[in-house]
Design a protein around this motif. Structure first.
Motif, PDB file in Angstrom:
ATOM      1  N   ASP A   1     -56.044   5.230 -21.764  1.00 40.16           N
ATOM      2  CA  ASP A   1     -56.316   6.415 -21.559  1.00 40.16           C
ATOM      3  C   ASP A   1     -57.800   6.403 -21.737  1.00 40.16           C
ATOM      4  OD1 ASP A   1     -56.989   9.078 -20.815  1.00 40.16           O
ATOM      5  OD2 ASP A   1     -55.312   9.937 -21.914  1.00 40.16           O
ATOM      6  N   TRP A   2     -58.706   6.028 -20.779  1.00 40.97           N
ATOM      7  CA  TRP A   2     -60.059   5.983 -20.836  1.00 40.97           C
ATOM      8  C   TRP A   2     -60.969   7.551 -21.362  1.00 40.97           C
ATOM      9  CZ3 TRP A   2     -61.655   1.573 -22.070  1.00 40.97           C
ATOM     10  CH2 TRP A   2     -60.775   0.298 -21.943  1.00 40.97           C
ATOM     11  N   ARG A   3     -60.159   8.443 -20.927  1.00 35.02           N
ATOM     12  CA  ARG A   3     -60.594   9.792 -21.220  1.00 35.02           C
ATOM     13  C   ARG A   3     -60.909  10.037 -22.559  1.00 35.02           C
ATOM     14  NH1 ARG A   3     -56.264  13.197 -17.719  1.00 35.02           N
ATOM     15  NH2 ARG A   3     -54.996  11.532 -18.919  1.00 35.02           N
ATOM     16  N   LYS A   4     -60.294   9.331 -23.504  1.00 31.03           N
ATOM     17  CA  LYS A   4     -60.425   9.506 -24.922  1.00 31.03           C
ATOM     18  C   LYS A   4     -61.475   8.737 -25.564  1.00 31.03           C
ATOM     19  CE  LYS A   4     -55.487  10.487 -25.543  1.00 31.03           C
ATOM     20  NZ  LYS A   4     -54.214  10.034 -26.403  1.00 31.03           N
ATOM     21  N   ILE A   5     -62.104   8.207 -24.774  1.00 31.65           N
ATOM     22  CA  ILE A   5     -63.127   7.044 -25.123  1.00 31.65           C
ATOM     23  C   ILE A   5     -64.548   7.707 -24.220  1.00 31.65           C
ATOM     24  CG2 ILE A   5     -64.305   5.033 -25.500  1.00 31.65           C
ATOM     25  CD1 ILE A   5     -61.316   3.828 -25.444  1.00 31.65           C
TER      26      ILE A   5
ATOM     27  N   ARG B   1     -64.322  -2.066 -34.179  1.00 29.18           N
ATOM     28  CA  ARG B   1     -64.804  -0.832 -34.908  1.00 29.18           C
ATOM     29  C   ARG B   1     -64.498   0.343 -34.054  1.00 29.18           C
ATOM     30  NH1 ARG B   1     -69.002  -4.302 -35.833  1.00 29.18           N
ATOM     31  NH2 ARG B   1     -70.316  -3.318 -34.252  1.00 29.18           N
ATOM     32  N   ILE B   2     -64.557   0.208 -32.848  1.00 32.48           N
ATOM     33  CA  ILE B   2     -64.163   1.276 -31.984  1.00 32.48           C
ATOM     34  C   ILE B   2     -62.414   0.960 -31.699  1.00 32.48           C
ATOM     35  CG2 ILE B   2     -64.290   2.216 -29.473  1.00 32.48           C
ATOM     36  CD1 ILE B   2     -66.820   2.731 -31.216  1.00 32.48           C
ATOM     37  N   LYS B   3     -61.994   1.993 -32.057  1.00 31.33           N
ATOM     38  CA  LYS B   3     -60.329   1.776 -31.837  1.00 31.33           C
ATOM     39  C   LYS B   3     -59.777   2.442 -30.503  1.00 31.33           C
ATOM     40  CE  LYS B   3     -60.210   0.173 -35.822  1.00 31.33           C
ATOM     41  NZ  LYS B   3     -60.040  -1.293 -36.085  1.00 31.33           N
ATOM     42  N   VAL B   4     -59.156   1.603 -29.932  1.00 27.84           N
ATOM     43  CA  VAL B   4     -58.660   1.761 -28.611  1.00 27.84           C
ATOM     44  C   VAL B   4     -57.127   1.737 -28.547  1.00 27.84           C
ATOM     45  CG1 VAL B   4     -58.511   1.387 -26.265  1.00 27.84           C
ATOM     46  CG2 VAL B   4     -60.593   0.827 -27.504  1.00 27.84           C
TER      47      VAL B   4
ATOM     48  N   CYS C   1     -71.619  -1.942 -17.786  1.00 26.63           N
ATOM     49  CA  CYS C   1     -70.459  -1.302 -18.304  1.00 26.63           C
ATOM     50  C   CYS C   1     -70.117  -0.083 -17.649  1.00 26.63           C
ATOM     51  CB  CYS C   1     -70.619  -0.800 -19.839  1.00 26.63           C
ATOM     52  SG  CYS C   1     -71.387  -1.888 -20.735  1.00 26.63           S
ATOM     53  N   LYS C   2     -69.108  -0.012 -16.829  1.00 20.70           N
ATOM     54  CA  LYS C   2     -68.751   1.013 -15.745  1.00 20.70           C
ATOM     55  C   LYS C   2     -67.343   1.468 -16.502  1.00 20.70           C
ATOM     56  CE  LYS C   2     -71.556   0.753 -12.401  1.00 20.70           C
ATOM     57  NZ  LYS C   2     -72.714   2.138 -11.962  1.00 20.70           N
ATOM     58  N   ARG C   3     -67.536   2.820 -16.940  1.00 23.10           N
ATOM     59  CA  ARG C   3     -66.448   3.622 -17.375  1.00 23.10           C
ATOM     60  C   ARG C   3     -66.146   4.652 -16.193  1.00 23.10           C
ATOM     61  NH1 ARG C   3     -66.646   8.520 -19.382  1.00 23.10           N
ATOM     62  NH2 ARG C   3     -64.830   9.461 -20.418  1.00 23.10           N
ATOM     63  N   TYR C   4     -65.083   4.353 -15.504  1.00 21.13           N
ATOM     64  CA  TYR C   4     -64.724   5.201 -14.327  1.00 21.13           C
ATOM     65  C   TYR C   4     -63.375   5.958 -14.864  1.00 21.13           C
ATOM     66  CZ  TYR C   4     -68.075   3.290 -11.127  1.00 21.13           C
ATOM     67  OH  TYR C   4     -69.246   2.865 -10.476  1.00 21.13           O
ATOM     68  N   ILE C   5     -63.394   7.392 -14.301  1.00 19.80           N
ATOM     69  CA  ILE C   5     -62.092   8.007 -14.753  1.00 19.80           C
ATOM     70  C   ILE C   5     -61.301   8.400 -13.437  1.00 19.80           C
ATOM     71  CG2 ILE C   5     -61.216  10.322 -15.966  1.00 19.80           C
ATOM     72  CD1 ILE C   5     -62.320   8.048 -17.877  1.00 19.80           C
ATOM     73  N   ALA C   6     -62.146   9.153 -12.612  1.00 26.36           N
ATOM     74  CA  ALA C   6     -61.424   9.465 -11.375  1.00 26.36           C
ATOM     75  C   ALA C   6     -61.747   8.375 -10.232  1.00 26.36           C
ATOM     76  CB  ALA C   6     -61.557  10.648 -11.210  1.00 26.36           C
TER      77      ALA C   6
ATOM     78  N   GLU D   1     -61.868  -6.502 -15.625  1.00 28.00           N
ATOM     79  CA  GLU D   1     -61.365  -5.405 -14.822  1.00 28.00           C
ATOM     80  C   GLU D   1     -60.446  -4.699 -16.099  1.00 28.00           C
ATOM     81  OE1 GLU D   1     -59.797  -5.776 -11.010  1.00 28.00           O
ATOM     82  OE2 GLU D   1     -60.547  -8.056 -11.086  1.00 28.00           O
ATOM     83  N   GLU D   2     -59.696  -3.711 -15.881  1.00 30.01           N
ATOM     84  CA  GLU D   2     -58.867  -3.264 -17.113  1.00 30.01           C
ATOM     85  C   GLU D   2     -57.924  -4.116 -17.532  1.00 30.01           C
ATOM     86  OE1 GLU D   2     -56.790   0.934 -18.035  1.00 30.01           O
ATOM     87  OE2 GLU D   2     -56.515   0.202 -15.978  1.00 30.01           O
TER      88      GLU D   2
END
Length: 212
Positions: free
Chosen positions: A3-7, A139-142, A64-69, A123-124
């Protein structure tokens, strides 16, 4: 599945930085906090030794491309590739939270010949693999959520031979040992079949007591 919305977008760039570092890249610079530089979120150096005593250096540019929708388009990639020419890299890497369409992948294959640098994408699925490999070091928890009914995040645990670990909700760690190596892809298929068999059948397990 993640759930990339949480990052946040900043955390995603930090995550990309960490993954590059854990994959052996050096001299990594992050331009994200300042808004980037023509799509250049990260730059890094890679040092490889193709044969003994010979070291090869390559300069990388990362977006770095963080796409949600939405999904990444040809125009997004084209703008980045054109801007990257100014920095004269040896390779460029596009890291994105989604999956490229078949049309975009075909287009990338066609335009590769127009550039003097190599073009790579994460990709994902690639991100899931890298996060699984380096989970304890990040360090960044996913939070990685396996697709219901399927275990997909198998990865090698070198140098332990053919021991595979996977992420399963509710379990800290779960591993399988493959006695006969059929290659990573076939091993993963066999393991998924085993998991499905265990899920739908009553199985008796035995434990060897080392003291007996």
């Amino acid at each position: 599945m993640i759930d990339w919305r949480k990052i946040s977008s900043v955390e995603f760039e930090e995550l990309c930085y960490e993954l590059m570092e854990l994959n052996g890249f050096k001299n990594i610079k992050w331009y994200g906090k300042g808004g980037g530089d023509k799509g250049r979120d990260l730059t890094a150096d890679k040092y490889e030794e193709p044969i003994g005593g010979i070291q090869k250096h390559s300069k990388w540019i990362v977006q770095c491309k963080r796409y949600i929708a939405a999904s990444i388009t040809k125009s997004d990639i084209d703008a980045f590739l054109c801007a990257a020419r100014e920095h004269s890299p040896n390779s460029v890497l596009i890291i994105l939270t989604g999956t490229l369409s078949s049309n975009v992948k075909d287009w990338i294959d066609i335009v590769r010949r127009e550039y003097r640098f190599e073009i790579y994408t994460w990709e994902e699925k690639d991100l899931q693999r890298e996060i699984a490999r380096h989970r304890k070091s990040l360090r960044i928890k996913v939070e990685v959520i396996p697709t219901p009914g399927e275990v997909t995040l198998f990865y090698d645990m070198p140098p332990s031979g053919k021991t595979y670990m996977c992420d399963v909700p509710g379990l800290e760690e779960l591993g399988f040992y493959i006695m006969n190596d059929y290659g990573s892809e076939q091993n993963a298929r066999w393991l998924n079949k085993l998991v499905e068999y265990i899920r739908h059948n009553e199985i008796d397990f035995y434990v060897e007591d080392d003291e007996q």
